[in-house]
Design a protein around this motif. Structure first.
Motif, PDB file in Angstrom:
ATOM      1  N   VAL A 135       0.857  -1.182   0.000  1.00  0.00           N
ATOM      2  CA  VAL A 135       0.000   0.000   0.000  1.00  0.00           C
ATOM      3  C   VAL A 135       0.894   1.233   0.000  1.00  0.00           C
ATOM      4  O   VAL A 135       1.882   1.285   0.720  1.00  0.00           O
ATOM      5  N   THR A 136       0.546   2.208  -0.823  1.00  0.00           N
ATOM      6  CA  THR A 136       1.266   3.483  -0.871  1.00  0.00           C
ATOM      7  C   THR A 136       0.253   4.608  -0.759  1.00  0.00           C
ATOM      8  O   THR A 136      -0.777   4.588  -1.430  1.00  0.00           O
ATOM      9  N   THR A 137       0.541   5.581   0.111  1.00  0.00           N
ATOM     10  CA  THR A 137      -0.321   6.760   0.220  1.00  0.00           C
ATOM     11  C   THR A 137       0.366   7.923  -0.468  1.00  0.00           C
ATOM     12  O   THR A 137       1.589   8.079  -0.396  1.00  0.00           O
ATOM     13  N   ARG A 138      -0.430   8.703  -1.142  1.00  0.00           N
ATOM     14  CA  ARG A 138       0.095   9.895  -1.822  1.00  0.00           C
ATOM     15  C   ARG A 138      -0.807  11.076  -1.469  1.00  0.00           C
ATOM     16  O   ARG A 138      -1.888  11.228  -2.026  1.00  0.00           O
ATOM     17  N   LEU A 139      -0.359  11.871  -0.530  1.00  0.00           N
ATOM     18  CA  LEU A 139      -1.105  13.062  -0.139  1.00  0.00           C
ATOM     19  C   LEU A 139      -0.531  14.263  -0.876  1.00  0.00           C
ATOM     20  O   LEU A 139       0.679  14.334  -1.105  1.00  0.00           O
ATOM     21  N   VAL A 165       5.546  13.506   0.657  1.00  0.00           N
ATOM     22  CA  VAL A 165       6.300  12.413   0.073  1.00  0.00           C
ATOM     23  C   VAL A 165       5.464  11.137   0.197  1.00  0.00           C
ATOM     24  O   VAL A 165       4.954  10.835   1.275  1.00  0.00           O
ATOM     25  N   PRO A 166       5.298  10.376  -0.880  1.00  0.00           N
ATOM     26  CA  PRO A 166       4.544   9.117  -0.780  1.00  0.00           C
ATOM     27  C   PRO A 166       5.212   8.149   0.199  1.00  0.00           C
ATOM     28  O   PRO A 166       6.433   8.053   0.252  1.00  0.00           O
ATOM     29  N   ILE A 167       4.398   7.489   1.010  1.00  0.00           N
ATOM     30  CA  ILE A 167       4.909   6.486   1.938  1.00  0.00           C
ATOM     31  C   ILE A 167       4.125   5.193   1.737  1.00  0.00           C
ATOM     32  O   ILE A 167       2.987   5.212   1.281  1.00  0.00           O
ATOM     33  N   GLY A 168       4.733   4.107   2.073  1.00  0.00           N
ATOM     34  CA  GLY A 168       4.033   2.841   1.944  1.00  0.00           C
ATOM     35  C   GLY A 168       4.920   1.679   2.278  1.00  0.00           C
ATOM     36  O   GLY A 168       6.059   1.846   2.701  1.00  0.00           O
ATOM     37  N   GLY A 169       4.386   0.502   2.067  1.00  0.00           N
ATOM     38  CA  GLY A 169       5.156  -0.695   2.328  1.00  0.00           C
ATOM     39  C   GLY A 169       4.317  -1.940   2.216  1.00  0.00           C
ATOM     40  O   GLY A 169       3.116  -1.886   1.954  1.00  0.00           O
ATOM     41  N   HIS A 170       4.960  -3.054   2.429  1.00  0.00           N
ATOM     42  CA  HIS A 170       4.321  -4.365   2.369  1.00  0.00           C
ATOM     43  C   HIS A 170       3.464  -4.540   3.620  1.00  0.00           C
ATOM     44  O   HIS A 170       3.956  -4.358   4.730  1.00  0.00           O
TER      45      HIS A 170
END
Length: 71
Positions: A11-15, A19-24
């Protein structure tokens, strides 16, 4: 035991402006019915995985404390 399909879920969040953050977050496992993969089974399994991930975050206090926002 029924055959199943497994796949990693990320999952990756883009606000806006961040900066986009995410991971497994886990591995999705969906049992086949006969020899067929049904969309509703995939959606159900994905929903359950997302609920588990959300509960993990809440239970482990990984969310910011609301009182920190007031500082």
């Amino acid at each position: 035991m029924a055959a199943e399909i497994t796949a990693p879920v990320e999952v990756t969040t883009r606000l806006p402006g961040a900066v986009p953050i995410g991971g497994h977050i886990g591995t999705l496992a969906v049992a086949l019915r006969g020899e067929t993969l049904h969309a509703e089974d995939v959606y159900r399994a994905l929903g359950e995985l997302l609920v588990e991930a959300g509960n993990y975050i809440i239970d482990n206090a990984a969310l910011p404390d609301a009182s920190e926002d007031d500082a």
